[in-house]
Design an enzyme around this catalytic site. Structure first.
Site, short mmCIF file in Angstrom:
data_model
loop_
_atom_site.label_atom_id
_atom_site.label_comp_id
_atom_site.label_asym_id
_atom_site.label_seq_id
_atom_site.Cartn_x
_atom_site.Cartn_y
_atom_site.Cartn_z
N SER A 220 31.83 43.12 35.04
CA SER A 220 32.05 44.25 34.14
C SER A 220 30.74 44.67 33.46
O SER A 220 29.77 45.00 34.15
CB SER A 220 33.16 43.90 33.13
N ASP B 7 42.30 47.82 39.15
CA ASP B 7 41.58 47.64 37.89
C ASP B 7 41.86 48.83 36.97
O ASP B 7 41.50 49.96 37.27
CB ASP B 7 40.07 47.55 38.18
N HIS C 102 41.45 43.85 36.32
CA HIS C 102 40.08 43.67 35.83
C HIS C 102 39.83 42.17 35.62
O HIS C 102 39.76 41.67 34.50
CB HIS C 102 39.89 44.44 34.52
#
Length: 213
Positions: A103, A158, A192
């Protein structure tokens, strides 16, 4: 009274089982610490590799659609380069170091690799995007990593960093890095986060890019 100076906490480290001849520096996402990823790396460790998972990069709004913190991103990249320099002093050359992240950490790893003057062994970019993308490819003009191998991974479900951001990032990277060296993998049903298949793919990439010397 001495003034209190805040120093960055020491990174979480998974030491090599024998003499370290290579290193993986892995950066966590927003609101996380290095500990979780140190545990994940320990589960796929290679005996000659040292894994370094720094904590805390103070960046505001580093998300694909946020107002980007130009100065914060550049400062964080300098901090990462300092960690790399320290490993070089420890005897591990940059071409035996993989930089990666998840991320926000993945975004930082891409930015750092593309603005570095030393050649890395590879980049692992998970569930992320390319920050300050309008400044590329100019920012990468003097990068030593135009031929670096990149493993880019993204969950197809995600909700935080949609797959579209990963796809656009992959296309943008192909205009900066040798397209043959970019491997973009997607995972059905993954949100995610990470999964066993992804960790297996990361292990394979690490072993290929930094085999025992």
């Amino acid at each position: 009274m001495c003034g209190n100076t805040m120093s960055a906490p020491l990174p979480a480290i998974v030491p090599a089982a024998r003499k370290a001849t290579a290193a993986v520096i892995f950066l966590h996402g927003l609101g996380d610490t290095g500990h979780g990823w140190a545990e994940a790396m320990a589960s796929i460790r290679s005996p000659h590799v040292k894994y370094i998972c720094p904590h805390a990069f103070d960046i505001i709004g580093l998300s694909p659609d946020a107002q980007e913190d130009d100065a914060g991103i550049k400062q964080a990249a300098e901090n990462i380069k300092a960690i790399i320099d320290q490993e070089v002093k420890n005897g591990i050359p940059t071409n035996r170091i993989i930089l990666g992240g998840f991320s926000q950490g993945g975004a930082l790893s891409l930015y750092t690799a593309l603005t570095m003057s030393q050649k890395l062994a590879g980049v692992v970019a998970l569930s992320c995007w390319l920050p300050l993308r309008t400044s590329f490819p100019q920012a990468a003009a003097n990068s030593a990593n135009k031929d670096v191998c990149v493993l880019q991974c993204h969950g197809e479900s995600d909700p935080l960093v949609p797959l579209m951001f990963g796809s656009l990032t992959s296309e943008k990277l192909k205009s900066i890095i040798n397209p043959a060296n970019i491997n973009f993998k997607t995972y059905a049903g993954l949100a995610h986060s990470s999964c066993n298949q992804e960790m297996s793919d990361i292990k394979q990439f690490i072993e290929k890019q930094i085999p025992p010397s």
